[in-house]
Motif scaffolding. Structure first.
Motif, short mmCIF file in Angstrom:
data_model
loop_
_atom_site.label_atom_id
_atom_site.label_comp_id
_atom_site.label_asym_id
_atom_site.label_seq_id
_atom_site.Cartn_x
_atom_site.Cartn_y
_atom_site.Cartn_z
N ILE A 227 0.84 -1.20 0.00
CA ILE A 227 0.00 0.00 0.00
C ILE A 227 0.87 1.26 0.00
CG2 ILE A 227 -1.61 1.37 1.39
CD1 ILE A 227 -2.94 -1.28 2.21
N ASP A 228 1.95 1.24 0.77
CA ASP A 228 2.83 2.41 0.85
C ASP A 228 3.49 2.72 -0.49
OD1 ASP A 228 2.23 2.83 3.50
OD2 ASP A 228 4.02 1.82 4.28
N ILE A 229 4.02 1.69 -1.17
CA ILE A 229 4.68 1.95 -2.46
C ILE A 229 3.65 2.33 -3.52
CG2 ILE A 229 4.67 -0.49 -3.15
CD1 ILE A 229 7.29 2.21 -4.04
N THR A 230 2.43 1.78 -3.40
CA THR A 230 1.36 2.16 -4.33
C THR A 230 0.99 3.63 -4.17
OG1 THR A 230 0.48 -0.10 -4.36
CG2 THR A 230 -0.99 1.66 -5.09
N LYS A 231 0.94 4.10 -2.93
CA LYS A 231 0.67 5.53 -2.68
C LYS A 231 1.74 6.39 -3.36
CE LYS A 231 -1.59 5.18 1.87
NZ LYS A 231 -1.41 5.47 3.32
N THR A 232 2.99 5.98 -3.25
CA THR A 232 4.08 6.73 -3.87
C THR A 232 3.91 6.78 -5.38
OG1 THR A 232 5.61 6.12 -2.09
CG2 THR A 232 6.58 6.84 -4.18
N ILE A 233 3.60 5.63 -5.98
CA ILE A 233 3.44 5.55 -7.44
C ILE A 233 2.27 6.41 -7.90
CG2 ILE A 233 2.83 4.01 -9.35
CD1 ILE A 233 4.35 1.78 -7.81
N LEU A 234 1.14 6.29 -7.22
CA LEU A 234 -0.07 6.98 -7.67
C LEU A 234 -0.07 8.46 -7.29
CD1 LEU A 234 -2.82 4.27 -7.08
CD2 LEU A 234 -1.46 4.74 -9.12
N SER A 235 0.92 8.89 -6.52
CA SER A 235 1.07 10.32 -6.24
C SER A 235 1.75 11.05 -7.40
CB SER A 235 1.89 10.52 -4.96
OG SER A 235 1.19 10.02 -3.84
N ILE A 236 2.32 10.30 -8.32
CA ILE A 236 2.90 10.89 -9.53
C ILE A 236 1.74 11.38 -10.40
CG2 ILE A 236 4.22 10.39 -11.63
CD1 ILE A 236 5.76 8.29 -9.93
N PRO A 237 1.75 12.63 -10.85
CA PRO A 237 0.61 13.18 -11.59
C PRO A 237 0.31 12.43 -12.89
CG PRO A 237 2.09 14.93 -10.87
CD PRO A 237 2.80 13.64 -10.61
N GLY A 238 -0.99 12.37 -13.22
CA GLY A 238 -1.40 11.82 -14.51
C GLY A 238 -2.33 10.62 -14.43
N TRP A 239 -2.42 9.99 -13.26
CA TRP A 239 -3.30 8.83 -13.12
C TRP A 239 -4.75 9.29 -12.97
CZ3 TRP A 239 -0.58 4.73 -14.30
CH2 TRP A 239 0.75 4.63 -13.91
N PHE A 240 -5.66 8.50 -13.51
CA PHE A 240 -7.09 8.75 -13.31
C PHE A 240 -7.87 7.46 -13.53
CE2 PHE A 240 -11.22 10.07 -15.49
CZ PHE A 240 -11.91 10.18 -14.29
N GLY A 241 -8.82 7.21 -12.62
CA GLY A 241 -9.69 6.05 -12.77
C GLY A 241 -9.15 4.82 -12.09
N PRO A 242 -9.64 3.64 -12.49
CA PRO A 242 -9.16 2.39 -11.90
C PRO A 242 -7.74 2.07 -12.38
CG PRO A 242 -10.72 1.93 -13.67
CD PRO A 242 -10.70 3.42 -13.49
N ILE A 243 -6.89 1.70 -11.45
CA ILE A 243 -5.50 1.33 -11.76
C ILE A 243 -5.23 -0.04 -11.15
CG2 ILE A 243 -3.09 2.07 -11.71
CD1 ILE A 243 -4.89 4.21 -12.88
N ILE A 281 -17.26 6.33 -10.59
CA ILE A 281 -17.19 6.80 -11.98
C ILE A 281 -18.44 7.60 -12.34
CG2 ILE A 281 -17.24 6.03 -14.39
CD1 ILE A 281 -15.30 3.77 -13.53
N ILE A 282 -19.60 7.08 -11.95
CA ILE A 282 -20.85 7.79 -12.21
C ILE A 282 -20.85 9.14 -11.49
CG2 ILE A 282 -23.35 7.76 -11.82
CD1 ILE A 282 -23.21 4.68 -12.20
N ASN A 283 -20.40 9.16 -10.24
CA ASN A 283 -20.33 10.42 -9.49
C ASN A 283 -19.40 11.42 -10.16
OD1 ASN A 283 -22.09 9.40 -7.61
ND2 ASN A 283 -20.60 9.18 -5.97
N GLU A 284 -18.28 10.94 -10.67
CA GLU A 284 -17.33 11.84 -11.33
C GLU A 284 -17.96 12.47 -12.57
OE1 GLU A 284 -13.76 12.29 -10.27
OE2 GLU A 284 -12.98 10.25 -10.42
N PHE A 285 -18.75 11.70 -13.30
CA PHE A 285 -19.40 12.25 -14.49
C PHE A 285 -20.31 13.41 -14.12
CE2 PHE A 285 -22.90 12.51 -17.52
CZ PHE A 285 -22.21 12.68 -18.70
#
Length: 316
Positions: A227-243, A281-285
């Motif tokens: 979980i910790d390394i995933t937080k680091t990875i997903l803190s890099i800008p550009g991700w959106f949605g399910p990963i 996803i529906i909420n984001e729309f």
């Protein structure tokens, strides 16, 4: 104005019937009727029981982008969701254009999708971002993966130097990523990043049984180091949605295998455990906030899968 109906287009949903059933439930909770479409090469695929299947060019076809935009405009599609890596690349390249048309593309930025679709480029990205990943040392055995491969297709096991020499004579090594073979527990991470770059949740599940690269049995198991390394990875800008992220992990030492910026094949395990991504996803729309308590998902849930028979009458 409140939408009473949303049109959602999937790119390559194919056999992900259970995933769309979760979307149906999400729509029902908000009294929204969902109409599904899916671009496929085979019109008789399981998803056809709940979606309108559209035969389309391959996602990497030169004509696909034009085909996709025309379909979205003509059918007034609200949301597009890729479920294959090659689809993330083409969809992300027209994400801003679709936004101007009022259509939300649930996909990360183009540079991330392009890199993660290529195993050699993604390895360079892991190095640049100081993310622990498998190496190619002088030891054996090794694994050779096609750089544009998916679903464990084309993977070769190389026992020794002689095997490597034989392998190099029958393939172009520039088209393969070669790494040391790692015998370790495997984990999948299902995560969701909202349109503002906020990490909504991260779930870790251990893969117990795998067939053709797709999980058949897994258990939700909280792993703080992953979980910790995933937080680091997903803190890099550009991700959106399910990963979807894949890791080797033993003794709290996560080693990244790959990142797929899309729904993974076993994501329904995480949806069952509390990551209600279809609702998000529906909420984001509708530009609604996502009300969710992270890391409160059900741990210790075992998922096991079986085949479901789908029938089409009057086929010739």
């Amino acid at each position: 104005m409140t939408h009473e109906k949303l049109k959602i287009l999937f790119l390559g949903a194919g056999k992900l019937l259970s995933l769309l059933e979760y979307f149906i439930k999400a729509g029902q909770k908000q009294s929204i009727e969902l109409e599904f479409f899916s671009f496929e090469l085979d019109e008789f695929c399981p998803i056809g029981k709940v979606a309108n299947v559209i035969k389309s060019p391959k996602f990497n076809d030169i004509n696909f982008k034009k085909f996709l935009i025309s379909f979205i405009v003509e059918n007034k599609i609200d949301i597009v969701i890729p479920t294959m890596d090659s689809a993330t690349v083409v969809l992300s390249s027209i994400k801003k254009e679709l936004k101007d048309l009022g259509c939300m593309a649930v996909v990360s930025e183009y540079n991330l999708c392009y890199i993660m679709n290529d195993k050699i480029l993604s390895e360079h990205w892991f190095k640049e971002n100081d993310i622990n990943h498998p190496i190619n040392s002088t030891s054996f055995p090794k694994i050779a993966k096609p750089k544009l491969g998916y679903a464990a297709k084309g993977i070769s096991y190389i026992k020794n130097q002689e095997d490597l020499q034989i392998f190099s004579q029958r393939v172009d090594l520039d088209e393969y990523l070669i790494q040391d073979f790692i015998d370790s527990d495997e984990y999948t991470v299902d995560a969701y990043v909202d349109n503002d770059g906020n990490i909504i949740d991260i779930l870790t599940r251990q893969r117990i049984e795998i067939e053709a690269g797709i999980v058949n049995k897994s258990i939700s198991r909280k792993n703080d180091s992953i979980i910790d390394i995933t937080k680091t990875i997903l803190s890099i800008p550009g991700w959106f949605g399910p990963i979807t992220l894949q890791f080797f992990c033993s003794k709290n030492n996560p080693i990244i295998i790959e990142i797929n910026p899309r729904f993974g094949g076993g994501v329904t395990h995480s949806l069952y455990c509390g990551l209600d991504m279809p609702t998000w996803i529906i909420n984001e729309f509708f530009s609604k906030s996502i009300e969710h308590i992270p890391y409160n998902w059900k741990a210790g849930v075992l998922m096991t899968r079986c085949r479901r028979d789908i029938f089409y009458d009057h086929c010739h």
